[in-house]
Design an enzyme around this catalytic site. Structure first.
Site, short mmCIF file in Angstrom:
data_model
loop_
_atom_site.label_atom_id
_atom_site.label_comp_id
_atom_site.label_asym_id
_atom_site.label_seq_id
_atom_site.Cartn_x
_atom_site.Cartn_y
_atom_site.Cartn_z
N GLU A 232 39.94 28.13 45.98
CA GLU A 232 38.40 29.69 45.62
C GLU A 232 40.05 30.15 44.69
O GLU A 232 40.25 30.49 44.55
CB GLU A 232 39.01 30.14 46.94
CG GLU A 232 37.87 31.06 47.03
CD GLU A 232 38.63 32.46 46.61
OE1 GLU A 232 38.73 32.72 45.43
OE2 GLU A 232 39.42 33.01 46.34
N CYS A 266 40.44 38.65 44.52
CA CYS A 266 39.38 37.99 43.82
C CYS A 266 37.51 38.07 43.79
O CYS A 266 37.21 38.07 43.24
CB CYS A 266 39.55 35.74 44.98
SG CYS A 266 40.97 35.62 44.15
#
Length: 460
Positions: A232, A266
């Protein structure tokens, strides 16, 4: 031994080094892998109901200790204490989700057309390694560790170098919940030792949340050693506003989303793509909000104050990206200042006029900067949204739901949202595509990554 600084707590609000922790020795890394291997033999054979009950106790501890946990990460990475407590509570929800639903998610399923003879079994793989980031010190660990522990894997956790206290607190929670020795281990490993662990046959898989650079290194090591990996990585999510019947409310939602964790998210709305019909009013409303922000004093504050970034270096790097854009013609409407140091406060900013020649066009801005683009058509919005190499999430807003859905369907992302910044919940999968990584966490997909999905066939 690594030449980088040791694990240490440095308060971003002051720049003061509060406590340091030594790196693990190579002997300690070897011991951790051996303990994990031995613990796996027993843990995998423990009935899932017993595994789930222990993990459920850990979930309760996350909730009970939320205030204490929030204060820990306030000094590690700067988050407001109340926000840190909220993160700990959500980590409890994630952990409870897998404890409650693990048995059904891991249940055997018949292969259609072969009822009674062929089933798919969901079995653990073995010791798994997690390399976790600093921006959500509890949440990131919970979404990796909880499903793997319920599944029967054992966990070795390497946290960010600035999170030694929070990573130790997590290990303590799992220990007090009743995990057997070696099932969950926190280790202050170096980058070189991580490579050693990935190469070791006792470690069966690795999950990393972090930068593209770190993801590339881990993926390369995992591929060389034929290990399953979940990544990720970064994101520069498009946040498309096609129209609005309340532009001030739309700006408030967009600003609150961008200010989450002081922009160190993110899947934050790093690129706001706004139709020309509402663009001017939207930018003006954002600018008003940015100009009103004040730096945090103490441990907590309301939505009108902003926390420091994780470190002075991060604030300086973000400022350099802004300066590059402005020097090439972009307009800075508000914010963007940093102090003389050594703190890490960065004044929330609004930036427009960004073009492909600027770093801000293609790079991720990991901080409180709202970059706003003007478009005239839905097609132009989609083209701009998909132009970067990231593909984590994206959101589309319109009073015409069908129109928003049509645009959202064209986004090259792992998570597309309509009329909400992001779908969230312990049961909602998280992950991206392109250079934002691969694999999924959370929800039913999160527990499915590190399993041996074995065919079991009995001829009858």
């Amino acid at each position: 031994m690594s030449t980088t600084p040791p694990y240490q707590v440095t308060d971003p609000a002051t720049g003061e080094v509060i406590e340091t922790f030594p790196f693990a020795t190579d002997a300690e890394v070897e011991e951790a892998m051996e303990r994990s291997k031995k613990a796996y033999a027993a843990w995998r054979s423990t009935p899932i109901e017993e595994r789930s009950a222990i993990v459920k106790r850990a979930a309760d501890l996350f909730t009970e200790r939320a205030a204490e946990l929030g204060k820990i990460i306030r000094t590690e990475m700067g988050k407001k204490a109340s926000s840190g407590a909220g993160e700990a509570e959500f980590s409890g929800e994630i952990t409870a989700y897998y404890a409650d639903h693990g048995p059904e998610l891991l249940a055997e399923t018949d292969l259609p057309g072969h009822e009674g003879k062929a089933v798919i079994q969901r079995l653990p793989l073995g010791p798994v390694l997690g390399v976790m980031p600093w921006n959500y010190p509890y949440y990131q660990v919970a979404r990796f560790a909880a499903p793997n522990l319920v599944a029967g894997n054992t966990v070795i956790l390497k946290h960010a170098e600035n999170c030694p206290r929070s990573s130790a607190a997590i290990a303590k929670i799992f220990e007090e919940a009743g995990l057997p020795d070696g099932v969950y281990q926190n280790i202050y490993a170096t980058h070189e030792q991580i490579a050693t662990m990935i190469a070791d046959p006792r470690v069966r898989a690795v999950s990393l949340t972090g930068s593209e650079r770190a993801g590339t290194a881990v993926a390369e090591a995992a591929g060389r050693n034929l290990k399953k990996v979940v990544l990720e990585l970064g994101g520069s999510d498009p946040y498309i506003i096609l129209d609005s019947d309340d532009i001030d409310e739309a700006a408030e939602t967009a600003w609150a989303t961008r200010m989450e964790n002081v922009g160190q998210v993110c899947n934050g709305n790093k690129r706001m793509i706004v139709n020309e019909g509402v663009y001017d009013d939207f930018v003006a409303s954002l600018t008003k909000r940015a100009a009103a922000m004040k730096p945090l004093e103490g441990e907590d504050g309301d939505d009108t104050v902003y926390s420091p970034l994780v470190a002075r270096k991060a604030a300086e790097a973000l400022r350099a990206q802004i300066e590059d854009a402005v020097s090439k013609g972009a307009t800075l409407h508000a914010g963007g200042e940093i102090s003389d140091g050594p703190d890490a406060f960065f004044a929330p900013a609004v930036l427009t006029g960004v073009t492909p020649q600027m770093r801000a066009y293609t790079e991720e801005l990991f901080g409180p900067v709202a970059v706003v683009y003007k478009v005239s058509t839905d097609e132009e919005a989609v083209e701009l949204a998909n132009t970067v190499e990231y593909g984590l999430g994206g959101a589309v807003f319109s009073t015409d739901e069908a129109r928003a859905i049509a645009v959202a369907q064209q986004l090259e992302v792992g998570m597309a949202n309509v009329n909400t910044p992001a779908g969230e919940g312990a049961d909602v999968p998280f992950g991206g595509t392109k250079r934002s990584g691969f694999g999924r966490e959370l929800g039913p997909l999160g527990i499915d990554e590190f399993l041996n999905k074995r065919l079991f066939y009995v001829e009858r």
